[in-house]
Each structure stands twice: as C-alpha cells, then as structure tokens.
Design an enzyme around this catalytic site. Structure first.
Site, PDB file in Angstrom:
ATOM      1  N   GLU A   1     -12.397   3.366  -1.425  1.00 17.81           N
ATOM      2  CA  GLU A   1     -11.882   4.468  -2.257  1.00 17.81           C
ATOM      3  C   GLU A   1     -11.587   4.025  -3.683  1.00 17.81           C
ATOM      4  O   GLU A   1     -11.803   4.792  -4.621  1.00 17.81           O
ATOM      5  CB  GLU A   1     -10.605   5.044  -1.629  1.00 17.81           C
TER       6      GLU A   1
ATOM      7  N   HIS B   1     -10.133  -5.348  -3.559  1.00 12.89           N
ATOM      8  CA  HIS B   1      -8.820  -5.535  -2.943  1.00 12.89           C
ATOM      9  C   HIS B   1      -9.000  -5.942  -1.493  1.00 12.89           C
ATOM     10  O   HIS B   1      -9.934  -5.521  -0.825  1.00 12.89           O
ATOM     11  CB  HIS B   1      -7.954  -4.277  -3.046  1.00 12.89           C
TER      12      HIS B   1
ATOM     13  N   ASP C   1       0.842  -1.193   0.000  1.00 15.49           N
ATOM     14  CA  ASP C   1       0.000   0.000   0.000  1.00 15.49           C
ATOM     15  C   ASP C   1       0.882   1.250   0.000  1.00 15.49           C
ATOM     16  O   ASP C   1       1.896   1.313   0.702  1.00 15.49           O
ATOM     17  CB  ASP C   1      -0.922   0.000   1.230  1.00 15.49           C
ATOM     18  N   ILE C   2       0.494   2.239  -0.770  1.00 17.12           N
ATOM     19  CA  ILE C   2       1.298   3.452  -0.904  1.00 17.12           C
ATOM     20  C   ILE C   2       1.260   4.309   0.363  1.00 17.12           C
ATOM     21  O   ILE C   2       2.159   5.122   0.599  1.00 17.12           O
ATOM     22  CB  ILE C   2       0.823   4.252  -2.152  1.00 17.12           C
TER      23      ILE C   2
HETATM   24  P1  AMP Z   1      -9.907   1.397   0.108  1.00 17.27           P
HETATM   25  O1  AMP Z   1     -10.355   2.550   0.952  1.00 17.27           O
HETATM   26  O2  AMP Z   1     -10.167   0.082   0.766  1.00 17.27           O
HETATM   27  O3  AMP Z   1     -10.440   1.497  -1.290  1.00 17.27           O
HETATM   28  O4  AMP Z   1      -8.328   1.507   0.058  1.00 17.27           O
HETATM   29  C1  AMP Z   1      -7.587   1.903  -1.052  1.00 17.27           C
HETATM   30  C2  AMP Z   1      -6.134   1.779  -0.680  1.00 17.27           C
HETATM   31  O5  AMP Z   1      -5.361   1.923  -1.858  1.00 17.27           O
HETATM   32  C3  AMP Z   1      -5.634   2.835   0.312  1.00 17.27           C
HETATM   33  O6  AMP Z   1      -5.085   2.176   1.457  1.00 17.27           O
HETATM   34  C4  AMP Z   1      -4.565   3.584  -0.469  1.00 17.27           C
HETATM   35  O7  AMP Z   1      -3.466   3.971   0.321  1.00 17.27           O
HETATM   36  C5  AMP Z   1      -4.158   2.563  -1.518  1.00 17.27           C
HETATM   37  N1  AMP Z   1      -3.610   3.101  -2.752  1.00 17.27           N
HETATM   38  C6  AMP Z   1      -4.118   4.080  -3.530  1.00 17.27           C
HETATM   39  N2  AMP Z   1      -3.341   4.282  -4.602  1.00 17.27           N
HETATM   40  C7  AMP Z   1      -2.325   3.396  -4.522  1.00 17.27           C
HETATM   41  C8  AMP Z   1      -1.192   3.090  -5.330  1.00 17.27           C
HETATM   42  N3  AMP Z   1      -0.929   3.759  -6.467  1.00 17.27           N
HETATM   43  N4  AMP Z   1      -0.354   2.101  -4.928  1.00 17.27           N
HETATM   44  C9  AMP Z   1      -0.585   1.440  -3.785  1.00 17.27           C
HETATM   45  N5  AMP Z   1      -1.644   1.666  -2.979  1.00 17.27           N
HETATM   46  C10 AMP Z   1      -2.494   2.627  -3.339  1.00 17.27           C
END
Ligand code: AMP
Length: 126
Positions: free
Chosen positions: A105, A110, A35-36
């Site tokens: 988000e 995932h 995760d970023i």
């Molecule tokens: P969710 O709220 O469950 O949809 O979580 C989305 C997750 O994706 C969050 O924890 C973000 O930090 C992660 N995220 C968003 N963009 C990226 C990216 N480019 N690479 C890795 N993780 C990401």
C-alpha cells in the site's frame, strides 16, 4: 527500468516530519514506528530513511551502512519487545510487501515486525 520513488507517500511525509508517528527506535539511517492499524500486539514498521520503493530496491542500491543499520535495528526491536526465540521469546513474523502482487500500500520500503500472538499459517489461499 529504474524504480520511480513517489516522495508524496505517507512514510516520506513521516520522514520529513510533516505527519506524526509513534517512534519505537530511530538511528541515522533507519526509523521504526508502531503501525497505525496494528494486526498483532506488536506491530512495528521499520523503514530506511533513504528513498527506496521496496525490498529489492533497498537490497540492490542501499549502502552497506544503510543495510547493516536496518538489520541491526530490526534485531534490536525484536530483542527489546521480548520476541526473539534466542532470548526465550515466542517468536515473530517479518513481512515485506512489494508491488501489486505483494499488495504493497505504501511505496516506501518497510518491514513489518509482528508478534505477541501466534500468527497462523503464512498465506491464505485467496
Ligand atoms: P503495506 O501494505 O505493506 O504497504 O502496509 C502499509 C502499512 O502502513 C499498513 O499496515 C498501515 O496500517 C500502515 N500505515 C499507514 N499509514 C500509517 C501511518 N501514518 N502511521 C503508521 N502506520 C501507517
């Protein structure tokens, strides 16, 4: 109503190679990457390569091969990160957010794998 998959979401772009990712494990059906914005010392996202919006979409429509592969990748990561209670690890938490009430988000299914610290209670009251 069928699920509408938005192929412009950021994980779709990762799967197409349009933006980079920090890969942890990749198989024919599944990709796992860090995760970023990590919320714990271990914070890995596991995603199917197929176009599924959220958990129930994946669970209902993915093939047996996709489902099994996703589960096995998750288990491999937990083991390789030393998190499994079955292997003297201290445990971990998996989270899958779905839709607006789930505060999802990114609209590509995932699973968050979080570990390396005590996670606290499962939900806050707010
Ligand atoms: P969710 O709220 O469950 O949809 O979580 C989305 C997750 O994706 C969050 O924890 C973000 O930090 C992660 N995220 C968003 N963009 C990226 C990216 N480019 N690479 C890795 N993780 C990401």
């Amino acid at each position: 109503m069928p699920f509408a998959y938005d192929d412009q979401n950021i994980f779709a772009k990762i799967l197409r190679g349009e933006i980079p990712n920090d890969t942890v494990l990749e198989t024919d059906h599944t990709l796992a990457f860090n995760d970023i914005t990590p919320q714990a010392p271990v914070h890995v996202l596991v995603i199917p390569k197929g176009s599924y919006v959220c958990h129930d979409h994946f669970a209902a429509e993915a093939s047996d091969a996709e489902l099994v592969d996703f589960a096995r990748v998750t288990a491999r990561i937990v083991a390789e990160k030393g998190l499994s209670p079955g292997g003297n690890g201290k445990g971990y938490r998996t989270i899958s957010n779905a839709g607006s009430h789930g505060v999802q988000e990114v609209p590509h299914y995932h699973l968050h794998i979080l570990g390396g610290r005590a996670m606290g209670r499962m939900l806050q009251k707010d």
